[in-house]
Scaffold this motif. Structure first.
Motif, short mmCIF file in Angstrom:
data_model
loop_
_atom_site.label_atom_id
_atom_site.label_comp_id
_atom_site.label_asym_id
_atom_site.label_seq_id
_atom_site.Cartn_x
_atom_site.Cartn_y
_atom_site.Cartn_z
N ALA A 176 51.07 43.59 0.04
CA ALA A 176 51.56 42.39 -0.70
C ALA A 176 53.28 42.45 -0.90
N ALA A 177 53.58 43.67 -0.94
CA ALA A 177 54.97 44.06 -1.40
C ALA A 177 55.98 43.56 0.05
N VAL A 178 55.03 44.25 1.26
CA VAL A 178 55.71 43.92 2.68
C VAL A 178 55.78 42.32 2.80
N ARG A 179 54.78 41.61 2.37
CA ARG A 179 54.61 40.14 2.64
C ARG A 179 55.80 39.65 1.73
N LEU A 180 55.90 39.75 0.42
CA LEU A 180 56.92 39.40 -0.38
C LEU A 180 58.51 39.58 0.06
N HIS A 181 58.71 40.84 0.66
CA HIS A 181 59.82 41.08 1.31
C HIS A 181 60.09 40.28 2.30
N ALA A 182 59.01 39.85 3.21
CA ALA A 182 59.42 39.07 4.41
C ALA A 182 59.81 37.69 4.04
N GLU A 185 57.72 49.64 -7.59
CA GLU A 185 56.93 50.59 -8.43
C GLU A 185 55.64 50.90 -8.19
N GLY A 186 54.81 51.97 -8.57
CA GLY A 186 53.50 52.31 -8.41
C GLY A 186 53.03 52.42 -6.76
N ALA A 187 51.78 52.06 -6.57
CA ALA A 187 51.36 51.87 -5.25
C ALA A 187 52.00 51.17 -4.17
N ALA A 188 52.88 49.98 -4.70
CA ALA A 188 53.86 49.15 -4.05
C ALA A 188 54.87 49.90 -3.28
N LYS A 189 55.19 51.01 -3.84
CA LYS A 189 56.35 52.02 -3.28
C LYS A 189 55.74 52.29 -1.89
N ALA A 190 54.81 52.44 -1.51
CA ALA A 190 54.34 52.80 -0.12
C ALA A 190 54.85 51.76 0.85
N ALA A 191 55.16 50.73 0.39
CA ALA A 191 55.82 49.66 1.34
C ALA A 191 57.17 49.87 1.85
N ALA A 192 57.87 50.82 1.10
CA ALA A 192 59.32 50.98 1.44
C ALA A 192 59.44 51.77 2.72
N ALA A 193 58.57 52.47 3.22
CA ALA A 193 58.72 53.03 4.59
C ALA A 193 58.55 52.13 5.75
#
Length: 186
Positions: free
Chosen positions: A41-47, A82-90
């Motif tokens: 979800a964080a990747v989609r929001l970033h896009a 933050e939290g589990a969404a930090k896995a999106a950073a990579a």
């Protein structure tokens, strides 16, 4: 009067504007299954935010000018994970080509400096740029630290009432997730 050619793109000649996004809060405001895959979800929001920033539609009106019109500033974005969404950073920031990781004292790669916004050397996001910061602890604490460290006009996107109060005290303006999502939808 118009700014000099290229001045806006270089961040000179006007006030810097940074939109700081409470990613967890904005993700939680749209029912797209974010709870099953927070990093996705964080990747989609970033896009979505990258597309918005590139479109030129992400503008914030300034105070009304002398002639009654408003001049809009083109913002940069800082997304706080933050939290589990930090896995999106990579998945969001590709490594520099042919750049070996720097090793710390223990022989392990040093974490990126943006992992701890309270101690990082945060540079302002250029107009149209989207940057990602990973919170070491509390996402709210990281957002407030980002607001305190960045110069210029800061606008925080969150619906969290306590975070809103802290950010206003640190000098930021506030918009709700619906404002940002409305810009994304166009």
């Amino acid at each position: 009067m118009r700014p000099a050619y290229g001045a806006e793109e270089m961040g000179i000649g006007g006030q810097l504007v940074t939109i700081v996004v409470d990613v967890a809060n904005v993700m939680g405001s749209r029912p797209d299954g974010w709870w099953r895959d927070r990093a996705g979800a964080a990747v989609r929001l970033h896009a979505d935010i990258v597309r918005l920033a590139a479109s030129g539609r992400a503008t914030l009106p300034d105070e009304p000018g002398e002639d009654g019109t408003e001049r809009a500033g083109v913002p940069g974005f800082v997304m706080v994970l933050e939290g589990a969404a930090k896995a999106a950073a990579a998945r969001l920031t590709p490594p520099e080509p042919d750049a070996p990781p720097e090793l710390g004292a223990a022989g392990e790669p040093d974490p990126p400096p943006e992992l701890d916004p309270a101690h990082a050397d945060l540079r302002p996001a250029r107009p149209g740029e989207v940057r990602v910061v990973q919170a070491v602890g509390s996402g709210d604490d990281a957002i407030v630290a980002v607001v305190r460290r960045l110069p210029g006009r800061r606008v925080v996107v969150t619906a969290d009432r306590a975070l809103r109060e802290r950010c206003v005290s640190a000098g930021a303006e506030i918009r709700g997730p619906g404002w940002l999502l409305g810009l994304i939808r166009g």
